[in-house]
Design a protein around this motif. Structure first.
Motif, short mmCIF file in Angstrom:
data_model
loop_
_atom_site.label_atom_id
_atom_site.label_comp_id
_atom_site.label_asym_id
_atom_site.label_seq_id
_atom_site.Cartn_x
_atom_site.Cartn_y
_atom_site.Cartn_z
N VAL A 67 0.86 -1.19 0.00
CA VAL A 67 0.00 0.00 0.00
C VAL A 67 0.90 1.24 0.00
CG1 VAL A 67 -1.87 1.22 1.18
CG2 VAL A 67 -1.72 -1.27 1.36
N LEU A 68 0.63 2.13 -0.96
CA LEU A 68 1.40 3.38 -1.03
C LEU A 68 0.46 4.55 -0.80
CD1 LEU A 68 3.44 2.93 -4.34
CD2 LEU A 68 4.08 2.20 -2.07
N GLU A 69 1.00 5.56 -0.16
CA GLU A 69 0.26 6.82 -0.03
C GLU A 69 0.31 7.44 -1.43
OE1 GLU A 69 -1.46 10.13 0.67
OE2 GLU A 69 0.66 10.58 0.53
N SER A 70 -0.85 7.64 -2.04
CA SER A 70 -0.81 7.90 -3.48
C SER A 70 -0.24 9.27 -3.84
CB SER A 70 -2.18 7.67 -4.11
OG SER A 70 -2.92 8.84 -4.08
N LYS A 71 -0.35 10.26 -2.97
CA LYS A 71 0.20 11.58 -3.30
C LYS A 71 1.73 11.57 -3.29
CE LYS A 71 -3.42 14.76 -1.75
NZ LYS A 71 -3.98 14.12 -0.53
N THR A 72 2.31 10.87 -2.33
CA THR A 72 3.77 10.91 -2.19
C THR A 72 4.43 9.64 -2.72
OG1 THR A 72 3.66 9.87 -0.02
CG2 THR A 72 3.54 12.27 -0.06
#
Ligand code: ZN
Length: 326
Positions: A67-72
């Protein structure tokens, strides 16, 4: 406060941007279970609808679904990404880094640790499948030149086939390759107009003992091509079933009969992709609208169900669970 759950990014109906996300309504337990195909070494953006409820999202096996933080683009730590004061809709990215398999991404309420939504993530290897397109002629009719109000629009056909390829690639990581050139399937005789696909009686190469559909199945029985798409003039299933149909395919099988006339490009795309799914062995789906395998063409769109995706590409079904999260 709301219930955070996974939802697909908004796309227009009949868009190839549908990314293999199978939406499932909440179960009796109140948990939303959804499914997302992620290509090996690829990623997918997923929305989380929150209603403002604070939550944490984590993966049970980050090797399969990180899971990635989509903005960063910053990866979530082992215990996941926490959203303490979220917007009504939050976007995250699910990335795969080369390991095939099936795992789960989970949303938990920060307040009480209750699981509100799970996303089964299937990381699939590319699955190559071939198709070939035939035009149909009998000695009475020439599908390309005579008798028809319009000849086959090859430009529209090409656009539809390109979109069929995108539908299968985006949703199931199936790589469709067309075998060229377009070939004419010529029959000495009279197939009828409309063709009664399941009825004996048509004159096929001097004989009347075979229904046209059986003839097609026989013709392609040992074909090395996975989908043989036969573009035909108007046909009906049989004399009793008068309802006009746009396509028919033995289920499973390797031949799809398609009527490419008097349809716009979106319906032609739908017809071809739908019949190919029958060829793979899929039946119709229960939801009466909104899916590729909805029985009624008017109410369908290009979205595959989880069962369709796993049928088209059975890779990535091996369950891998990270014991840290059990
Ligand atoms: Zn059907």
């Amino acid at each position: 406060m709301g219930t955070p759950f996974f939802s697909p990014p908004a796309v227009k109906p009949n868009s190839t941007d549908i990314f293999g996300f199978d939406e499932v309504p909440p179960t009796a337990s109140g948990i939303f279970n959804a499914y997302q195909m992620v290509p090996l070494n690829g990623y997918r953006d997923v929305d989380i609808s929150t209603g403002g409820e604070p939550f944490v999202v984590f993966s049970r096996a980050p090797d399969i679904a990180q899971v990635l933080e989509s903005k960063t683009g910053v990866p979530a730590p082992d215990k996941g990404l926490a959203f303490r004061n979220p917007a009504p809709s939050v976007k995250v990215t699910i990335r795969n880094q080369g390991m095939e398999g099936l795992t789960e991404v989970v949303i938990m309420k920060l307040l009480d640790g209750a699981v509100t939504s799970t996303l089964a993530v299937s990381a699939k290897t590319p699955k190559p499948l071939t198709f070939k397109v035939f035009t149909l002629e009998d000695s009475l009719r020439n599908v390309g030149q005579q008798e028809r109000p319009t000849s086959i629009d090859l430009g529209r056909l090409k656009t539809s086939l390109e979109d069929v390829k995108k539908i299968y690639l985006n949703q199931a990581n199936v790589v469709l390759t067309q075998q060229f050139p377009l070939e004419s399937l010529s029959i000495e005789g009279d197939l009828g107009d409309p063709i009664m696909l399941e009825d004996k009686g048509a004159l096929i190469n001097g004989k009347r003992d075979q229904a046209p559909l059986n003839f097609f199945e026989e013709r392609f029985k040992s074909s090395p091509v996975r989908f043989n798409i036969v573009l035909s003039w108007e046909f009906l299933q049989n004399k009793r079933e008068r309802k006009s149909i746009g396509g028919l395919a033995p289920q499973p099988g390797n031949v799809c009969i398609i009527n490419p006339f008097i349809v716009d490009y979106a319906f032609l795309t739908q017809r071809i992709a739908h019949e190919m799914m029958h060829s793979l062995g899929a039946g119709h789906v229960t939801p009466t609208s909104g899916f590729l395998m909805t029985v009624d063409e008017i109410n369908s769109n290009w979205r595959m169900t989880r069962a369709n995706i796993d049928l088209a590409n059975p890779s990535g079904m091996l369950v891998v669970v990270d014991p840290r999260f059990l």
